[in-house]
Each structure stands twice: as structure tokens, then as C-alpha cells.
Design a protein around this motif. Sequence first.
Motif, PDB file in Angstrom:
ATOM      1  N   ILE A   7      -5.293  -2.779  -5.079  1.00 29.40           N
ATOM      2  CA  ILE A   7      -4.788  -3.615  -3.988  1.00 29.40           C
ATOM      3  C   ILE A   7      -3.944  -2.772  -3.041  1.00 29.40           C
ATOM      4  N   ALA A   8      -3.189  -1.827  -3.580  1.00 31.46           N
ATOM      5  CA  ALA A   8      -2.355  -0.955  -2.752  1.00 31.46           C
ATOM      6  C   ALA A   8      -3.198  -0.219  -1.718  1.00 31.46           C
ATOM      7  N   LYS A   9      -4.396   0.214  -2.112  1.00 31.26           N
ATOM      8  CA  LYS A   9      -5.285   0.909  -1.176  1.00 31.26           C
ATOM      9  C   LYS A   9      -5.720  -0.018  -0.050  1.00 31.26           C
ATOM     10  N   TYR A  10      -6.045  -1.270  -0.381  1.00 34.19           N
ATOM     11  CA  TYR A  10      -6.459  -2.230   0.640  1.00 34.19           C
ATOM     12  C   TYR A  10      -5.327  -2.514   1.619  1.00 34.19           C
ATOM     13  N   ILE A  11      -4.113  -2.657   1.097  1.00 38.09           N
ATOM     14  CA  ILE A  11      -2.974  -2.954   1.966  1.00 38.09           C
ATOM     15  C   ILE A  11      -2.720  -1.786   2.915  1.00 38.09           C
ATOM     16  N   ALA A  12      -2.789  -0.564   2.403  1.00 41.02           N
ATOM     17  CA  ALA A  12      -2.593   0.615   3.255  1.00 41.02           C
ATOM     18  C   ALA A  12      -3.643   0.662   4.352  1.00 41.02           C
ATOM     19  N   LYS A  13      -4.891   0.360   4.002  1.00 41.75           N
ATOM     20  CA  LYS A  13      -5.963   0.363   4.994  1.00 41.75           C
ATOM     21  C   LYS A  13      -5.763  -0.753   6.022  1.00 41.75           C
ATOM     22  N   ALA A  14      -5.260  -1.895   5.556  1.00 38.63           N
ATOM     23  CA  ALA A  14      -5.015  -3.009   6.483  1.00 38.63           C
ATOM     24  C   ALA A  14      -3.942  -2.635   7.496  1.00 38.63           C
ATOM     25  N   ILE A  15      -2.873  -1.982   7.027  1.00 38.81           N
ATOM     26  CA  ILE A  15      -1.782  -1.595   7.918  1.00 38.81           C
ATOM     27  C   ILE A  15      -2.293  -0.637   9.001  1.00 38.81           C
ATOM     28  N   PHE A  16      -3.148   0.283   8.603  1.00 36.61           N
ATOM     29  CA  PHE A  16      -3.621   1.293   9.541  1.00 36.61           C
ATOM     30  C   PHE A  16      -4.999   0.989  10.123  1.00 36.61           C
ATOM     31  N   LYS A  17      -5.479  -0.233   9.842  1.00 28.17           N
ATOM     32  CA  LYS A  17      -6.729  -0.712  10.426  1.00 28.17           C
ATOM     33  C   LYS A  17      -7.883   0.243  10.128  1.00 28.17           C
ATOM     34  N   ALA A  18      -7.897   0.757   8.921  1.00 32.12           N
ATOM     35  CA  ALA A  18      -8.987   1.637   8.525  1.00 32.12           C
ATOM     36  C   ALA A  18     -10.130   0.809   7.970  1.00 32.12           C
ATOM     37  N   LYS A  19     -11.319   1.383   7.955  1.00 28.05           N
ATOM     38  CA  LYS A  19     -12.471   0.694   7.402  1.00 28.05           C
ATOM     39  C   LYS A  19     -12.339   0.638   5.891  1.00 28.05           C
TER      40      LYS A  19
END
Length: 225
Positions: free
Chosen positions: A212-224
Motif C-alpha cells: 500500500i505504501a508504494k501505491y500511496i507514493a505513486k498517488a502523491i507523485f501521480k506516477a503510473k
Amino acid sequence: MRDPHYTEAWVDALAPYNPMVDLCIRLRIQRALLHLSNLTRRADAPAVAGMPSTCKITRASAANLDALRTLPRAASILLFTPVIIPAGRDEPVEERRNEDPFEPFGRALSRHHKRIRHVPYVTKVGFTDIHEGFISQADAVITVVCEPDRGKNESMSDQMDFAEQALDALEGKEANASNALVLVQCGEDEFRPPVDASFMNVIESTTYNPEIAKYIAKAIFKAKV
């Protein structure tokens, strides 16, 4: 191989909070270096492809997040995380007793920005001038509030108090600086304290774990995702 872009949490130094440690951290600090009208309502919160349904951006200003995502490489992002054992942690506590469970989140963030400074906070101690010192050196702040394995209601309330004081310190540093703070709340709905309207960027997840931590980091930085 150790990630050169990520500053690890100083759990051993911060958790005891005795006078000598306080002095030590102060020395380290010296050495180291629009509101509601701009918010996206919960129903219209931007979706992130691939993100689990249990993890959502519930409040966000597109302009604010864009500013965070385009910070200069030399800019520093401060990550505050509670010194707790998150609820529902996969591994038995005794197997990984000395590992900070939020370190995977810090490392996930470091894949998107080169300077992440990870600093824990003790819920019962709260926000101190040590944390304020770190804020004075930061260009943006990510604060985590997480449902603990025990003492859920009381501890999460203490964590929200910390988050609010961190926001106050950031706004004291610079007018309208609330756009530079992202609040991440992890835990079941019934245990998550209400979020004040002054928090302009909020991400919620019913659970916390390294994936989940990876998803949250990607969400913050709008990564795919």
C-alpha cells in the motif's frame, strides 16, 4: 544496496526523548540541513489507475500537488511517521521488532523524489521543537496518521494533534503553506479522526503495509501504478 537518496528514520535516537538525546538531535539539526474553494471534494477525488479501492485521494488541490511533484531536485521533502506498530501488520512483531514499519513508505517516496528526510514522532510526546527544526529545513511535508495495533482511538487522536501542530508550524514558516503538506491517514473508517478543512491534500487507506505504501507514493507523485 542502500538508496543514497533516502535519509532513514532516527527511531533509536528519537523514541526515548531524554534530555541528552534531545541535545544530540538539536546538534544534528544544526548540522543538517485557495483553501476550501480549491479542494476536490471526496466524490470527485482524482483516481489513480491501479490503486486499490481501499486507498483513495479524498481531498486534493491539483495546483498544490503539481507544485509538490515539480519540486526542484535539491528540494527536501520531510516525512513524519508515528512510532507505532500498525494494525494488521503482516509479519509477527517479534520477527522485525527493530525495523521501522514506515521505512518502506520512505523508500517508495525516494523513488519519485531525490531528497526524502524521514523523521518519526512519538504519539504521547507529540510535536516538539525538534520537529519544528526539521520543518524549517523542509520544502514540503508528508505526515502519516495510522491505526495502531493497540489503543486505537486514543493514539490516533494524539497523532492527529501532531499533524495539526505540524501544519501550524508549516504555516508559521510561510503564509498559505498548507498547500505544501500532504496528510496520509491509514486505518479503518471508525478509527480515523475527522480531518480539519485546513488540510488541503489528504490520502486515506483502510490498511497500511509495504505494498500500500508504494501505491500511496505513486498517488502523491501521480506516477503510473
